[in-house]
Design a protein around this motif. Sequence first.
Motif, mmCIF file in Angstrom:
data_model
loop_
_atom_site.group_PDB
_atom_site.id
_atom_site.type_symbol
_atom_site.label_atom_id
_atom_site.label_comp_id
_atom_site.label_asym_id
_atom_site.label_seq_id
_atom_site.Cartn_x
_atom_site.Cartn_y
_atom_site.Cartn_z
ATOM 1 N N ASP A 3 62.668 -9.693 1.603
ATOM 2 C CA ASP A 3 63.762 -10.462 2.203
ATOM 3 C C ASP A 3 64.790 -10.919 1.162
ATOM 4 O OD1 ASP A 3 65.049 -11.508 4.429
ATOM 5 O OD2 ASP A 3 64.129 -13.489 4.203
ATOM 6 N N ILE A 4 65.109 -10.027 0.222
ATOM 7 C CA ILE A 4 66.114 -10.310 -0.807
ATOM 8 C C ILE A 4 67.403 -9.583 -0.433
ATOM 9 C CG2 ILE A 4 66.745 -10.068 -3.248
ATOM 10 C CD1 ILE A 4 63.741 -10.091 -3.886
ATOM 11 N N ARG A 5 68.458 -10.337 -0.312
ATOM 12 C CA ARG A 5 69.748 -9.720 0.022
ATOM 13 C C ARG A 5 70.338 -9.064 -1.220
ATOM 14 N NH1 ARG A 5 75.257 -12.967 1.783
ATOM 15 N NH2 ARG A 5 76.600 -11.135 1.924
ATOM 16 N N PRO A 6 70.627 -7.766 -1.170
ATOM 17 C CA PRO A 6 71.175 -7.088 -2.353
ATOM 18 C C PRO A 6 72.494 -7.709 -2.801
ATOM 19 C CG PRO A 6 70.497 -5.494 -0.694
ATOM 20 C CD PRO A 6 70.449 -6.838 -0.038
ATOM 21 N N SER A 7 72.624 -7.908 -4.103
ATOM 22 C CA SER A 7 73.853 -8.443 -4.680
ATOM 23 C C SER A 7 74.720 -7.302 -5.199
ATOM 24 C CB SER A 7 73.520 -9.391 -5.832
ATOM 25 O OG SER A 7 73.011 -8.649 -6.939
ATOM 26 N N VAL A 8 75.864 -7.645 -5.724
ATOM 27 C CA VAL A 8 76.760 -6.641 -6.317
ATOM 28 C C VAL A 8 76.040 -5.899 -7.444
ATOM 29 C CG1 VAL A 8 78.874 -6.343 -7.652
ATOM 30 C CG2 VAL A 8 78.879 -7.856 -5.676
ATOM 31 N N PHE B 129 65.046 8.643 -11.585
ATOM 32 C CA PHE B 129 64.132 8.576 -10.441
ATOM 33 C C PHE B 129 64.906 8.129 -9.196
ATOM 34 C CE2 PHE B 129 61.513 7.829 -14.220
ATOM 35 C CZ PHE B 129 60.522 8.802 -14.052
ATOM 36 N N VAL B 130 65.616 9.047 -8.588
ATOM 37 C CA VAL B 130 66.521 8.703 -7.491
ATOM 38 C C VAL B 130 65.758 8.228 -6.258
ATOM 39 C CG1 VAL B 130 68.339 9.538 -5.964
ATOM 40 C CG2 VAL B 130 68.253 10.322 -8.339
ATOM 41 N N GLU B 131 64.802 9.039 -5.792
ATOM 42 C CA GLU B 131 64.066 8.682 -4.566
ATOM 43 C C GLU B 131 63.292 7.388 -4.746
ATOM 44 O OE1 GLU B 131 64.340 11.812 -5.672
ATOM 45 O OE2 GLU B 131 65.602 12.459 -3.992
ATOM 46 N N LEU B 132 62.694 7.209 -5.926
ATOM 47 C CA LEU B 132 61.950 5.978 -6.196
ATOM 48 C C LEU B 132 62.888 4.771 -6.211
ATOM 49 C CD1 LEU B 132 59.105 4.959 -6.755
ATOM 50 C CD2 LEU B 132 59.497 5.334 -9.198
ATOM 51 N N GLY B 133 64.068 4.958 -6.789
ATOM 52 C CA GLY B 133 65.065 3.890 -6.803
ATOM 53 C C GLY B 133 65.487 3.492 -5.397
ATOM 54 N N GLN B 134 65.685 4.488 -4.540
ATOM 55 C CA GLN B 134 66.046 4.210 -3.151
ATOM 56 C C GLN B 134 64.923 3.460 -2.441
ATOM 57 O OE1 GLN B 134 66.992 8.322 -2.132
ATOM 58 N NE2 GLN B 134 69.164 7.793 -1.914
ATOM 59 N N SER B 135 63.679 3.822 -2.771
ATOM 60 C CA SER B 135 62.525 3.149 -2.168
ATOM 61 C C SER B 135 62.480 1.680 -2.579
ATOM 62 C CB SER B 135 61.231 3.854 -2.597
ATOM 63 O OG SER B 135 60.105 3.135 -2.143
ATOM 64 N N ASN C 56 65.174 -0.318 -0.821
ATOM 65 C CA ASN C 56 64.821 -0.619 0.571
ATOM 66 C C ASN C 56 63.758 -1.715 0.659
ATOM 67 O OD1 ASN C 56 66.606 1.301 1.579
ATOM 68 N ND2 ASN C 56 65.082 2.946 1.466
ATOM 69 N N GLN C 57 62.839 -1.727 -0.319
ATOM 70 C CA GLN C 57 61.792 -2.756 -0.336
ATOM 71 C C GLN C 57 62.366 -4.163 -0.483
ATOM 72 O OE1 GLN C 57 58.459 -2.245 -3.077
ATOM 73 N NE2 GLN C 57 58.655 -0.018 -2.884
ATOM 74 N N MET C 58 63.472 -4.276 -1.185
ATOM 75 C CA MET C 58 64.091 -5.584 -1.402
ATOM 76 C C MET C 58 64.267 -6.340 -0.095
ATOM 77 S SD MET C 58 67.076 -4.925 -4.187
ATOM 78 C CE MET C 58 67.820 -6.472 -3.770
ATOM 79 N N THR C 59 64.822 -5.651 0.892
ATOM 80 C CA THR C 59 65.107 -6.313 2.168
ATOM 81 C C THR C 59 63.917 -6.255 3.121
ATOM 82 O OG1 THR C 59 66.142 -4.241 2.885
ATOM 83 C CG2 THR C 59 67.592 -5.976 2.063
ATOM 84 N N SER C 60 63.236 -5.102 3.163
ATOM 85 C CA SER C 60 62.171 -4.929 4.156
ATOM 86 C C SER C 60 60.905 -5.705 3.813
ATOM 87 C CB SER C 60 61.832 -3.442 4.313
ATOM 88 O OG SER C 60 61.365 -2.901 3.091
ATOM 89 N N LEU C 61 60.538 -5.777 2.520
ATOM 90 C CA LEU C 61 59.291 -6.443 2.131
ATOM 91 C C LEU C 61 59.501 -7.846 1.571
ATOM 92 C CD1 LEU C 61 57.207 -3.604 0.405
ATOM 93 C CD2 LEU C 61 57.001 -4.499 2.722
#
Length: 511
Positions: free
Chosen positions: A367-372, A351-357, A360-365
């Motif tokens: 406020d979680i900074r993506p880790s390695v 599920f590529v598009e869903l994964g990208q969504s 993006n939610q991590m930071t936009s909704l």
Amino acid sequence: MTTCVTVPVRLLQMCNNVKETRQLHTQFVVSGLIKRKINTTRLIESYSACGEINEALSLFEKIRFPDVYAYNMIIRCLMLVNRQHESLLLYNKLLEETLTPDNHTYTYVLKACSQLKALSEGKQLHARIIKDGIKPDTYIHSSMIKMYANSGDTGSSERVLSQFPDENVSANNSMITSYMNLGEIQFARQLFDKMSTRDSATWSVMITGYTRNGMHENALAVFQEMVACKIPMNESSLVSALSACGRSGALDQGRWIHGYINRTWGEISVNLGTSIVDMYAGCGCIDFAYEVFKNMSSKDVVAYGVIISGFAKHGLAHKCFQLFDEMVDNGIQPNGVIFVAILTACSHGGFVELGQSYFNQMTSLYDIRPSVHHYGCMVDLLGRAGRLDEAEEVIATMVEEPNVVIWGALLAACRIHKDFKCGELAFKQIVALEPWSGERYKLASHVFADTEEEQEQKQERVHKLRKQLLDRNLETRRGSSLIEVEGQVHEFVASDIDHGMYQDIYGLFQG
């Protein structure tokens, strides 16, 4: 006078959440009871228990002349939210106010030094403890043992332990924990065997230590000995034993522990319930795991993380998405672990598009900074889908330097899609970061073996890589699997003939 002080304190002790604490706080202000130092200090304690650090700090700053008890409460509060450095600064302020630390102060501050690996500050505390004449038979010295060991000074830990006039179970438990945390398993076992008196915590730290060091069979052996000796089991020993069962595939043992908990335990905590869910998921029984999860009286973000990760590993991506929505609807904020599980589910399900969504939610909704780990999931997701250019773009946007996990995910994708050029780039990065990883050379040889190059050129590349494996004496892991038969866990490794019944097993397949 006594009643006015005692009743508010008792009411605060009955508070179960921050809403109730705030209601009492308002009543204290309206009634004037907030002026009593004991009430303010108890409010600090209540806010601390709810994790409301800013409320607790605001109250502390309003106390005109805080006593040692108030300092202890706020220092402990800061420890609970991992603000150890600030707790040390408050300890210094306490000394500046010419207040005398008590046993609780020293215990909390030693714990802060331990977590910060602040050896110099810990030694200063040790000197003051000696100056105050506190003899080595208290929780302070158990905390001191952990502080020295966690800071890498096991010699000082052992010297503190040797100063106890008699065998002290608490101090020995601290030393065993320290040895286990440092990976010095044999010293931990020697001390455990030497102890004439052991309590439930002693057995628990051994089981937990073995589990954390990946020695699951040893952990379960100690657990079984604990059961045989009829030692009362605490939650920590049960949680660690369940973890060992899940990691080693010991389903029968895990079921027995689950049954024991149902027979003998009262209300099952979220932590213990989550461990049962994790055990069943780890043993491949995702349906059992989900039944236990559904029946839990309360669930937190960790419980949701375990069940979502379980479904992700079993390839049931849609169930992961459903549980994520359920968690958010229940007012539980997702954390970084949840998003690793969700992105893993997207990757395995394609599920590529869903994964990208979700990414993006991590930071936009939230406020979680993506880790390695999150970036690794995205590289894996895009790589599996053959979108290698986009995977490289994700790597280029990383704030942190990509590690071997990131480049390894890209290299694995290059093998799937036979992209030699991108694979060579990933392999060069890996060699620079981890030149002694046999696994990476092995994977690279597979990538180059699958390329569309001329046969002679291809063989030369593969031969060169495999020669480097031999010349550098690099080890590679072979595939393995675990299976439990009649209560005993058997491990089978690819091309291995060490198992005692291997001839019968191979004969069965050949027949």
